[in-house]
Scaffold this motif. Structure first.
Motif, PDB file in Angstrom:
ATOM      1  N   GLU A 160     122.231  49.095  42.058  1.00 56.94           N
ATOM      2  CA  GLU A 160     123.142  48.558  42.959  1.00 56.94           C
ATOM      3  C   GLU A 160     122.367  47.533  43.735  1.00 56.94           C
ATOM      4  O   GLU A 160     122.990  46.380  43.875  1.00 56.94           O
ATOM      5  CB  GLU A 160     123.347  49.597  43.872  1.00 56.94           C
ATOM      6  CG  GLU A 160     124.303  50.462  43.240  1.00 56.94           C
ATOM      7  CD  GLU A 160     124.843  51.869  44.233  1.00 56.94           C
ATOM      8  OE1 GLU A 160     124.273  51.737  45.409  1.00 56.94           O
ATOM      9  OE2 GLU A 160     125.718  52.786  43.585  1.00 56.94           O
ATOM     10  N   GLU A 189     121.722  44.166  41.405  1.00 50.75           N
ATOM     11  CA  GLU A 189     122.991  43.566  41.150  1.00 50.75           C
ATOM     12  C   GLU A 189     123.310  42.664  42.206  1.00 50.75           C
ATOM     13  O   GLU A 189     123.856  41.727  42.251  1.00 50.75           O
ATOM     14  CB  GLU A 189     124.438  44.224  40.722  1.00 50.75           C
ATOM     15  CG  GLU A 189     123.902  44.968  39.289  1.00 50.75           C
ATOM     16  CD  GLU A 189     125.225  46.328  38.998  1.00 50.75           C
ATOM     17  OE1 GLU A 189     125.627  46.562  40.296  1.00 50.75           O
ATOM     18  OE2 GLU A 189     124.977  46.659  37.953  1.00 50.75           O
ATOM     19  N   GLU A 190     123.106  43.369  43.560  1.00 48.61           N
ATOM     20  CA  GLU A 190     123.464  42.591  44.622  1.00 48.61           C
ATOM     21  C   GLU A 190     122.340  41.379  45.186  1.00 48.61           C
ATOM     22  O   GLU A 190     122.929  40.669  45.796  1.00 48.61           O
ATOM     23  CB  GLU A 190     123.702  43.383  45.762  1.00 48.61           C
ATOM     24  CG  GLU A 190     124.946  44.586  45.599  1.00 48.61           C
ATOM     25  CD  GLU A 190     125.098  45.610  46.626  1.00 48.61           C
ATOM     26  OE1 GLU A 190     124.751  45.371  47.656  1.00 48.61           O
ATOM     27  OE2 GLU A 190     125.703  46.556  46.516  1.00 48.61           O
ATOM     28  N   HIS A 191     121.159  41.647  45.206  1.00 49.81           N
ATOM     29  CA  HIS A 191     120.269  40.751  45.828  1.00 49.81           C
ATOM     30  C   HIS A 191     119.273  40.191  44.939  1.00 49.81           C
ATOM     31  O   HIS A 191     118.404  39.585  45.400  1.00 49.81           O
ATOM     32  CB  HIS A 191     119.356  41.672  46.794  1.00 49.81           C
ATOM     33  CG  HIS A 191     120.429  42.526  47.438  1.00 49.81           C
ATOM     34  ND1 HIS A 191     120.921  42.003  48.798  1.00 49.81           N
ATOM     35  CD2 HIS A 191     120.586  43.833  47.563  1.00 49.81           C
ATOM     36  CE1 HIS A 191     121.573  42.848  49.471  1.00 49.81           C
ATOM     37  NE2 HIS A 191     121.383  44.049  48.953  1.00 49.81           N
TER      38      HIS A 191
END
Length: 106
Positions: free
Chosen positions: A31, A34-36
């Motif tokens: 997670e 994917e976000e950062h």
């Protein structure tokens, strides 16, 4: 493709219970990736069909700086500090890109 830094990491898990906990740790880590992490181009976890206690990661970074940024992320540091309790062994292979085809990013 002459730039990029790749890794293949093979984790041998200690038991079925360890594999389940490791997979949960990986899902939480993914997670954050994917976000950062825009410089992390590919980060895929595999299980060889005949080796249920093995996980093989294929990772591709835009360059060494992107890899270093990945390693500095809090979610990755947490993964690195927690993974050992689930493992019976680890093998890491660093890869320098020579050439190849990369799909266009949308």
């Amino acid at each position: 493709m002459t730039q990029g830094l790749g890794l293949v990491v093979r984790f041998l898990l200690a038991s079925d219970e360890a594999a389940a906990a490791f997979d949960d740790l990986c899902a939480r880590t993914m997670e954050g990736i994917e976000e950062h992490e825009p410089g992390t181009l590919v980060y895929v976890r595999h299980t060889p069909p005949e080796e249920p206690l093995t996980r093989v990661f294929y990772e591709l970074y835009a360059d060494r700086e992107a890899f270093e940024a990945h390693e500095a992320q809090e979610h990755v540091r947490h993964f690195l500090s927690e993974r050992g309790q689930y493992l019976a062994g680890t093998e890491v292979i660093f890869l320098d890109a020579i050439d190849g085809k990369v799909a266009a990013q949308s």
